[in-house]
Design an enzyme around this catalytic site. Structure first.
Site, short mmCIF file in Angstrom:
data_model
loop_
_atom_site.label_atom_id
_atom_site.label_comp_id
_atom_site.label_asym_id
_atom_site.label_seq_id
_atom_site.Cartn_x
_atom_site.Cartn_y
_atom_site.Cartn_z
N GLY A 106 0.84 -1.21 0.00
CA GLY A 106 0.00 0.00 0.00
C GLY A 106 0.87 1.25 0.00
N ARG B 110 0.74 -5.00 -4.89
CA ARG B 110 0.83 -6.14 -3.96
C ARG B 110 0.99 -7.35 -4.88
NH1 ARG B 110 -0.74 -3.95 0.92
NH2 ARG B 110 -2.47 -2.47 0.96
N ASP C 180 5.35 -4.70 6.10
CA ASP C 180 5.91 -6.00 6.50
C ASP C 180 5.85 -7.06 5.40
OD1 ASP C 180 3.19 -6.19 6.76
OD2 ASP C 180 3.20 -6.98 8.80
N THR D 236 4.34 2.92 5.36
CA THR D 236 2.94 2.49 5.51
C THR D 236 2.26 3.47 6.47
OG1 THR D 236 1.46 0.87 6.54
CG2 THR D 236 3.75 0.76 7.21
N ASP E 164 0.05 2.64 8.50
CA ASP E 164 -0.45 1.92 9.68
C ASP E 164 0.45 2.03 10.92
OD1 ASP E 164 -2.46 1.06 8.00
OD2 ASP E 164 -1.48 -0.85 7.54
N ASP F 130 2.77 -0.01 11.82
CA ASP F 130 2.71 -1.33 12.49
C ASP F 130 4.02 -2.10 12.38
OD1 ASP F 130 2.56 -1.69 9.77
OD2 ASP F 130 0.96 -3.17 9.83
N ARG G 37 -5.36 -1.48 9.38
CA ARG G 37 -5.33 -2.96 9.27
C ARG G 37 -5.57 -3.60 10.64
NH1 ARG G 37 -3.64 -5.80 4.78
NH2 ARG G 37 -2.52 -4.03 3.92
#
Ligand code: F6P
Length: 324
Positions: A11, A72, A103, A126, A128, A130, A172
């Site tokens: 993304g 992706r 990741d 990203t 996120d 994360d 996510r």
């Protein structure tokens, strides 16, 4: 190492262009050739490469998205796909690559490194946030500003109509966007996957809020929250069990991924790109560049993908106090 490739994968996130620029310009500064790979690993498999010099990245520091495009790519998960990618890299004389992504992209790079002993370096991109080994991923800060801006606007209409809004945000499986933007925008409730306090507590809190004199409310819902209900089901649930509210839903969606990167993301991207290239030239590999305590750091890529950044418990406490 004479030639370094750069790609963006997974993304997209604001700040990716600033990171591409930094990698390309650091290569130029170090007198190393640089190649851009289009569409992430898909372009690597297809040999979709373009030589880049310092001038190829003019006027992109302020642009959202990624000029190299992103994908992706499922084919890169197969040994056959990675073999094709390796052949294209070799025939283009590429000695190492920098992957800007999350990741999934790092997992692909790590497996590729194990199979072909090919030098790789990761830059976390990203919204996120994360990824373990960095306090900030590229795009997180910009996404927070976008979300806060949207919620400010929603608050205007919520308050004019005395309404309750459920606002779904991305992230996510993690709640970093929800928690930080929720505190920044003054949300009355924040539902995150890391802390599921249950629906009864939500009803109680909304009831208390109304009784304390609040006429409108904003509830931020992380897309990965664990209440077992999506935002539309939450709306129905509250309408049924707490008919004192007029409820609306807003799903912010992909607008959170777009827009000009914040100054913070531009500066971070510039720092990370320099470190990524310098580290490869020093013979380092299999690492991710991160930022911790405002210092640029390196983390083994296998650690970066295994652990998530932990949710900030202190910020959860702050958010609880702020909703009094
Ligand atoms: O990882 C970034 C992210 O925007 C997540 O927050 C979201 O769950 C996902 O990507 C959406 O992916 P896609 O753009 O493929 O629908």
């Amino acid at each position: 190492i004479k030639k370094i490739a750069v790609l963006t994968s997974g993304g997209d996130s604001p700040g990716m262009n600033a990171a591409i620029r930094s990698v390309v310009r650091t290569c130029a500064y170090m007198k190393v050739e640089c190649v851009g790979i289009y569409r992430g690993y898909q372009g690597m498999i297809e040999g979709d490469f373009k030589p880049m010099d310092a001038r190829s990245v003019n006027n992109i520091i302020n642009k959202g998205g990624t000029i190299l495009k992103s994908a992706r790519c499922t084919e890169f998960r197969t040994p056959e796909g990675r073999k094709k990618a390796h052949e294209h890299l070799l025939s283009a004389g590429i000695d190492a690559f920098v992957v800007i992504g999350g990741d999934g992209s790092f997992t692909g790079a790590m497996i590729f490194n194990q199979e072909y002993n090919f030098p790789i370096m990761g830059i976390p991109g990203t919204i996120d946030n994360d990824i373990f080994g960095t306090s900030f991923t590229l795009g997180f800060d910009t996404a927070l500003n976008t979300v806060v801006d949207c919620i400010d606007k929603i608050r205007d209409t919520a308050s004019s109509h005395n309404r309750l809004f459920f606002v779904e945000v991305m992230g996510r499986d993690v709640g970093h966007i929800a928690l930080n933007a929720g505190v920044g925008a003054g949300a009355e409730e924040i539902l995150i996957p890391e802390e599921n306090l249950g629906l009864d507590r939500l009803l109680e809190s909304l009831k208390r809020s109304k009784e304390s004199g609040k006429s409108s409310s904003i509830v931020i819902v992380a897309e990965g929250d664990k209440t077992g209900k999506n935002v539309f089901e939450l709306k129905e649930y509250v309408e049924k069990h707490l008919p004192i509210y007029d409820v609306r839903v807003s799903v912010l969606g992909h607008m959170q991924r777009g827009g000009a990167p914040s100054c913070y993301d531009r500066v971070l991207a510039s720092r990370m790109g320099v470190k990524a290239v310098e580290s490869l030239l020093e013979g380092k590999t299999n690492l991710m560049v991160g930022v911790q305590d405002n210092q640029i750091t390196l983390t083994p890529i296998n650690k970066a993908i295994k652990g998530h950044t932990k949710i900030d418990k202190e910020l959860i406490r702050v958010s609880e106090i702020m909703t009094t």
